[in-house]
Design an enzyme around this catalytic site. Sequence first.
Site, PDB file in Angstrom:
ATOM      1  N   ARG A  20      -2.890 -29.787   2.883  1.00 33.98           N
ATOM      2  CA  ARG A  20      -2.667 -30.905   1.951  1.00 33.98           C
ATOM      3  C   ARG A  20      -3.679 -30.844   0.793  1.00 33.98           C
ATOM      4  NH1 ARG A  20      -5.223 -34.818  -0.656  1.00 33.98           N
ATOM      5  NH2 ARG A  20      -6.499 -35.191   1.187  1.00 33.98           N
ATOM      6  N   ASP A  21      -4.933 -31.157   1.075  1.00 27.92           N
ATOM      7  CA  ASP A  21      -5.956 -31.202   0.029  1.00 27.92           C
ATOM      8  C   ASP A  21      -6.144 -29.815  -0.599  1.00 27.92           C
ATOM      9  OD1 ASP A  21      -8.037 -32.049  -1.562  1.00 27.92           O
ATOM     10  OD2 ASP A  21      -9.508 -32.149   0.038  1.00 27.92           O
ATOM     11  N   HIS A 212     -16.274 -35.892   4.457  1.00 23.10           N
ATOM     12  CA  HIS A 212     -15.470 -34.914   3.702  1.00 23.10           C
ATOM     13  C   HIS A 212     -16.339 -34.416   2.546  1.00 23.10           C
ATOM     14  CE1 HIS A 212     -11.357 -33.767   1.954  1.00 23.10           C
ATOM     15  NE2 HIS A 212     -12.182 -33.541   0.944  1.00 23.10           N
ATOM     16  N   HIS A 214     -17.709 -31.504  -0.299  1.00 28.06           N
ATOM     17  CA  HIS A 214     -17.368 -30.370  -1.164  1.00 28.06           C
ATOM     18  C   HIS A 214     -18.644 -29.584  -1.416  1.00 28.06           C
ATOM     19  CE1 HIS A 214     -13.249 -31.545  -2.948  1.00 28.06           C
ATOM     20  NE2 HIS A 214     -13.390 -32.091  -1.770  1.00 28.06           N
ATOM     21  N   CYS A 245     -11.486 -30.505  -6.561  1.00 25.97           N
ATOM     22  CA  CYS A 245     -11.124 -31.705  -7.297  1.00 25.97           C
ATOM     23  C   CYS A 245     -10.978 -31.311  -8.743  1.00 25.97           C
ATOM     24  CB  CYS A 245     -12.208 -32.758  -7.142  1.00 25.97           C
ATOM     25  SG  CYS A 245     -11.870 -34.223  -8.126  1.00 25.97           S
ATOM     26  N   ASN A 254     -13.564 -27.667  -1.478  1.00 23.59           N
ATOM     27  CA  ASN A 254     -13.828 -28.187  -0.145  1.00 23.59           C
ATOM     28  C   ASN A 254     -14.731 -27.263   0.664  1.00 23.59           C
ATOM     29  OD1 ASN A 254     -12.074 -30.584   0.012  1.00 23.59           O
ATOM     30  ND2 ASN A 254     -10.422 -29.117  -0.345  1.00 23.59           N
TER      31      ASN A 254
HETATM   32 MG    MG Z   1     -11.385 -32.487  -0.823  1.00 20.85          MG
END
Ligand code: MG
Length: 314
Positions: A20-21, A212, A214, A245, A254
């Site tokens: 997903r991300d 979460h 990065h 992002c 990530n």
């Molecule tokens: Mg992320």
Amino acid sequence: MSTPLAGLPTRVEVYEVGPRDGLQNEKAVIPVGVKADFVRRLLAAGLSTIELTSFVPAKWVPQLADAEELLELLGPLPGRHPVLVPTDRGLDRALEAGVREVAVFASATETFAQKNLNRTVAASLDMFAPVVARARGEGLAVRGYVSMCFGDPWEGEVPLGQVAEVAVRLHEMGCTEVCLGDTIGVGTPGQVHSLLGLLADRGLPVPELAVHFHDTYGQALANTLVALQSGVTTVDASTGGLGGCPYARSATGNLATEDLVWMLHGLGIQTGVDLTALTAASLWMAGQLGRPSPSRTLTALAPAQEGIACSTPG
Ligand code: MG
């Protein structure tokens, strides 16, 4: 054998966000069969918590417009497989597809709430509240994301009290897990320690928190270690470090699942993940995307990566 450090959990749930991300910002649309194959390879590598896709309007995220098709291709899966649903309509679609866990995504800052959701922070929380209530009423688990917890490209450093307010509100509206996102990767271990301490003081149960990170400034693993020492046992990561992002200046995205698993296993912490199989899955996906992964562990373990052509700059 390494000796586990004091105060660390014996097991960590790796929450995989690659499908997903990781994939949502890919420019070229990836065939749904490739996505399904990616998920199957991740499952085979022992990842049992995988965020699969997003039931957002197709015009928001064209890459994930195939959400229904992907879930149909995959069929019932063992483990935990949340999907993102910002709205009631998204929840309708998720329920029709037989989903058992959903996620909503709030922002700690006004600017990102406007850019990502086209509303104020308060209005976005008001939009999520009935969605969360209905999902819980249907027996679903609900993850609530808080984006931009440590810094925001427009507003700079984010006051921790502002983050806590959003996190508490998500928990109060019924989220079963609240995930703290360092969306642009500017957070450092001291900030992580302070935020988690503040959230515990405000009554948020630490076992219901996830992190979460990065790796923009190379702090993701250090931040993770501090979170584990604070009692967090659910950590997000993206295989191959996929995604990022669009608002972060650096292309680094990530935290890579391989890098996380390497550290956790080195600490004597169980994950259920087979790093060799994960490396193979990650290499396969890098081949599909036609560019090498930024994961340090993958680069160290799989020199074959050097053969993958870099088709996109950065
Ligand atoms: Mg992320």
